[in-house]
Design a protein around this motif. Structure first.
Motif, PDB file in Angstrom:
ATOM      1  N   PHE A 121       0.844  -1.195   0.000  1.00 36.57           N
ATOM      2  CA  PHE A 121       0.000   0.000   0.000  1.00 36.57           C
ATOM      3  C   PHE A 121       0.870   1.231   0.000  1.00 36.57           C
ATOM      4  O   PHE A 121       1.615   1.451   0.935  1.00 36.57           O
ATOM      5  N   PRO A 122       0.742   2.049  -1.018  1.00 38.96           N
ATOM      6  CA  PRO A 122       1.537   3.272  -1.022  1.00 38.96           C
ATOM      7  C   PRO A 122       1.087   4.195   0.101  1.00 38.96           C
ATOM      8  O   PRO A 122      -0.070   4.233   0.470  1.00 38.96           O
ATOM      9  N   ALA A 123       1.976   5.013   0.628  1.00 40.73           N
ATOM     10  CA  ALA A 123       1.725   5.837   1.818  1.00 40.73           C
ATOM     11  C   ALA A 123       0.763   6.984   1.536  1.00 40.73           C
ATOM     12  O   ALA A 123      -0.081   7.292   2.361  1.00 40.73           O
ATOM     13  N   GLY A 124       0.771   7.630   0.416  1.00 41.41           N
ATOM     14  CA  GLY A 124      -0.059   8.800   0.149  1.00 41.41           C
ATOM     15  C   GLY A 124      -1.523   8.437  -0.138  1.00 41.41           C
ATOM     16  O   GLY A 124      -2.428   9.152   0.237  1.00 41.41           O
ATOM     17  N   ARG A 125      -1.794   7.361  -0.790  1.00 37.60           N
ATOM     18  CA  ARG A 125      -3.154   6.976  -1.165  1.00 37.60           C
ATOM     19  C   ARG A 125      -3.908   6.263  -0.051  1.00 37.60           C
ATOM     20  O   ARG A 125      -5.120   6.177  -0.099  1.00 37.60           O
ATOM     21  N   ALA A 126      -3.283   5.765   0.911  1.00 38.26           N
ATOM     22  CA  ALA A 126      -3.929   4.966   1.947  1.00 38.26           C
ATOM     23  C   ALA A 126      -4.967   5.786   2.707  1.00 38.26           C
ATOM     24  O   ALA A 126      -6.052   5.315   2.998  1.00 38.26           O
ATOM     25  N   ARG A 127      -4.642   7.032   3.033  1.00 41.48           N
ATOM     26  CA  ARG A 127      -5.592   7.839   3.792  1.00 41.48           C
ATOM     27  C   ARG A 127      -6.784   8.230   2.931  1.00 41.48           C
ATOM     28  O   ARG A 127      -7.904   8.226   3.387  1.00 41.48           O
ATOM     29  N   GLN A 128      -6.580   8.559   1.695  1.00 40.96           N
ATOM     30  CA  GLN A 128      -7.670   8.947   0.812  1.00 40.96           C
ATOM     31  C   GLN A 128      -8.549   7.749   0.483  1.00 40.96           C
ATOM     32  O   GLN A 128      -9.764   7.859   0.447  1.00 40.96           O
ATOM     33  N   ALA A 129      -7.994   6.589   0.268  1.00 48.29           N
ATOM     34  CA  ALA A 129      -8.757   5.394  -0.060  1.00 48.29           C
ATOM     35  C   ALA A 129      -9.597   4.953   1.121  1.00 48.29           C
ATOM     36  O   ALA A 129     -10.710   4.473   0.954  1.00 48.29           O
ATOM     37  N   ALA A 130      -9.159   5.105   2.327  1.00 45.83           N
ATOM     38  CA  ALA A 130      -9.909   4.696   3.505  1.00 45.83           C
ATOM     39  C   ALA A 130     -11.048   5.674   3.799  1.00 45.83           C
ATOM     40  O   ALA A 130     -12.044   5.307   4.396  1.00 45.83           O
ATOM     41  N   ARG A 131     -10.951   6.912   3.384  1.00 42.81           N
ATOM     42  CA  ARG A 131     -11.970   7.907   3.670  1.00 42.81           C
ATOM     43  C   ARG A 131     -13.180   7.781   2.745  1.00 42.81           C
ATOM     44  O   ARG A 131     -14.310   8.021   3.169  1.00 42.81           O
ATOM     45  N   THR A 132     -13.038   7.379   1.505  1.00 43.31           N
ATOM     46  CA  THR A 132     -14.126   7.308   0.524  1.00 43.31           C
ATOM     47  C   THR A 132     -15.217   6.309   0.936  1.00 43.31           C
ATOM     48  O   THR A 132     -16.402   6.661   0.910  1.00 43.31           O
ATOM     49  N   PRO A 133     -14.893   5.074   1.312  1.00 47.54           N
ATOM     50  CA  PRO A 133     -15.977   4.163   1.722  1.00 47.54           C
ATOM     51  C   PRO A 133     -16.718   4.661   2.968  1.00 47.54           C
ATOM     52  O   PRO A 133     -17.935   4.481   3.091  1.00 47.54           O
ATOM     53  N   PHE A 134     -16.035   5.301   3.874  1.00 49.96           N
ATOM     54  CA  PHE A 134     -16.682   5.816   5.074  1.00 49.96           C
ATOM     55  C   PHE A 134     -17.696   6.904   4.729  1.00 49.96           C
ATOM     56  O   PHE A 134     -18.815   6.921   5.240  1.00 49.96           O
ATOM     57  N   VAL A 135     -17.303   7.813   3.830  1.00 47.99           N
ATOM     58  CA  VAL A 135     -18.208   8.885   3.416  1.00 47.99           C
ATOM     59  C   VAL A 135     -19.420   8.293   2.697  1.00 47.99           C
ATOM     60  O   VAL A 135     -20.562   8.704   2.930  1.00 47.99           O
ATOM     61  N   LEU A 136     -19.198   7.327   1.814  1.00 49.45           N
ATOM     62  CA  LEU A 136     -20.320   6.671   1.121  1.00 49.45           C
ATOM     63  C   LEU A 136     -21.243   5.971   2.115  1.00 49.45           C
ATOM     64  O   LEU A 136     -22.484   6.022   1.981  1.00 49.45           O
ATOM     65  N   LEU A 137     -20.682   5.311   3.115  1.00 49.59           N
ATOM     66  CA  LEU A 137     -21.492   4.622   4.120  1.00 49.59           C
ATOM     67  C   LEU A 137     -22.351   5.626   4.892  1.00 49.59           C
ATOM     68  O   LEU A 137     -23.545   5.395   5.111  1.00 49.59           O
ATOM     69  N   VAL A 138     -21.797   6.749   5.283  1.00 49.73           N
ATOM     70  CA  VAL A 138     -22.547   7.765   6.032  1.00 49.73           C
ATOM     71  C   VAL A 138     -23.666   8.347   5.170  1.00 49.73           C
ATOM     72  O   VAL A 138     -24.801   8.525   5.618  1.00 49.73           O
ATOM     73  N   VAL A 139     -23.366   8.638   3.888  1.00 48.48           N
ATOM     74  CA  VAL A 139     -24.382   9.189   2.985  1.00 48.48           C
ATOM     75  C   VAL A 139     -25.509   8.185   2.779  1.00 48.48           C
ATOM     76  O   VAL A 139     -26.699   8.546   2.799  1.00 48.48           O
ATOM     77  N   LEU A 140     -25.160   6.908   2.588  1.00 47.20           N
ATOM     78  CA  LEU A 140     -26.192   5.881   2.411  1.00 47.20           C
ATOM     79  C   LEU A 140     -27.045   5.715   3.674  1.00 47.20           C
ATOM     80  O   LEU A 140     -28.274   5.572   3.582  1.00 47.20           O
ATOM     81  N   LEU A 141     -26.421   5.745   4.833  1.00 50.37           N
ATOM     82  CA  LEU A 141     -27.192   5.621   6.076  1.00 50.37           C
ATOM     83  C   LEU A 141     -28.128   6.807   6.273  1.00 50.37           C
ATOM     84  O   LEU A 141     -29.294   6.649   6.664  1.00 50.37           O
ATOM     85  N   LEU A 142     -27.639   8.029   6.002  1.00 41.84           N
ATOM     86  CA  LEU A 142     -28.503   9.205   6.131  1.00 41.84           C
ATOM     87  C   LEU A 142     -29.647   9.175   5.116  1.00 41.84           C
ATOM     88  O   LEU A 142     -30.798   9.485   5.447  1.00 41.84           O
ATOM     89  N   GLY A 143     -29.358   8.813   3.886  1.00 38.73           N
ATOM     90  CA  GLY A 143     -30.395   8.727   2.848  1.00 38.73           C
ATOM     91  C   GLY A 143     -31.424   7.656   3.189  1.00 38.73           C
ATOM     92  O   GLY A 143     -32.641   7.864   3.057  1.00 38.73           O
ATOM     93  N   GLY A 144     -30.941   6.495   3.635  1.00 36.94           N
ATOM     94  CA  GLY A 144     -31.864   5.422   4.024  1.00 36.94           C
ATOM     95  C   GLY A 144     -32.722   5.830   5.217  1.00 36.94           C
ATOM     96  O   GLY A 144     -33.922   5.509   5.268  1.00 36.94           O
ATOM     97  N   GLY A 145     -32.139   6.540   6.162  1.00 41.39           N
ATOM     98  CA  GLY A 145     -32.902   7.010   7.316  1.00 41.39           C
ATOM     99  C   GLY A 145     -33.977   8.002   6.921  1.00 41.39           C
ATOM    100  O   GLY A 145     -35.108   7.943   7.409  1.00 41.39           O
ATOM    101  N   LEU A 146     -33.646   8.918   6.006  1.00 37.36           N
ATOM    102  CA  LEU A 146     -34.633   9.900   5.544  1.00 37.36           C
ATOM    103  C   LEU A 146     -35.771   9.219   4.779  1.00 37.36           C
ATOM    104  O   LEU A 146     -36.946   9.566   4.953  1.00 37.36           O
ATOM    105  N   ILE A 147     -35.420   8.265   3.926  1.00 37.15           N
ATOM    106  CA  ILE A 147     -36.461   7.539   3.177  1.00 37.15           C
ATOM    107  C   ILE A 147     -37.331   6.739   4.148  1.00 37.15           C
ATOM    108  O   ILE A 147     -38.557   6.691   4.010  1.00 37.15           O
TER     109      ILE A 147
END
Length: 185
Positions: free
Chosen positions: A18-44
């Motif tokens: 795992f390259p050092a620079g991409r590791a932090r950015q790659a770990a943040r994207t699934p978390f943001v998607l999970l939060v958006v999906l949970l908020l959207g599902g909760g609103l629906i």
């Protein structure tokens, strides 16, 4: 300048994968998607729940109106029953059907003896108040309707008294005193 410590062994092998620079950015994207999906599902989910509650509220309101209407109808029917089962209404209806008041009762004993003096029911000319429905439809000068049947006939002569030990004679019905029958009753 700070220098990072060198990793050895297993940690070094993982660091090379795992390259050092991409590791932090790659770990943040699934978390943001999970939060958006949970908020959207909760609103629906809240929207669906709110719709179901409002639909239930409308059904409840309709059922309460229907219950009120049925209760009013039941009370009106109960008033009609009470009016028709009043003693004067029963007397008027019996008179319209040609019934007459009975005389004194006669009883049969277990051994076949007659206790009392049997006599046929006498026709009496009685004044019966008109029905409540007829009061509203009659004119002021019109007379009350006369009942059909044998109300104007004369009363039959009373039969001779019977002794307690003798058999009871059956009173014969004259054509003017024949009871009227109503189909279905």
């Amino acid at each position: 300048m700070s220098r990072k410590p060198e990793l050895r062994g297993r940690a070094a092998r993982l660091a090379r994968l795992f390259p050092a620079g991409r590791a932090r950015q790659a770990a943040r994207t699934p978390f943001v998607l999970l939060v958006v999906l949970l908020l959207g599902g909760g609103l629906i989910g809240l929207l669906v729940l709110n719709s179901a509650l409002s639909e239930g509220s409308f059904k409840l309101d309709d059922l309460q109106k229907q219950t009120k209407n049925l209760t009013d109808e039941e009370q009106a029917l109960q008033r009609d029953i009470d009016a028709y089962s009043a003693p004067d209404a029963l007397q008027r209806r019996a008179h319209e059907l040609g019934m007459v008041p009975g005389g004194d009762p006669v009883f049969l004993g277990p051994d076949g003896t007659v206790k009392g003096v049997p006599s046929p029911a006498a026709l009496r000319q009685t004044t019966v108040p008109p029905a409540p429905e007829a009061l509203g439809t009659q004119s002021a000068g019109a007379a009350a309707p006369t009942p059909t049947g044998s109300a104007t006939a004369t009363a039959p002569a009373a039969s001779a008294p019977v002794t307690a030990a003798g058999p009871t004679p059956t009173p014969s019905l004259t054509p003017g005193t024949a009871p009227t029958t109503t189909p279905g009753r």
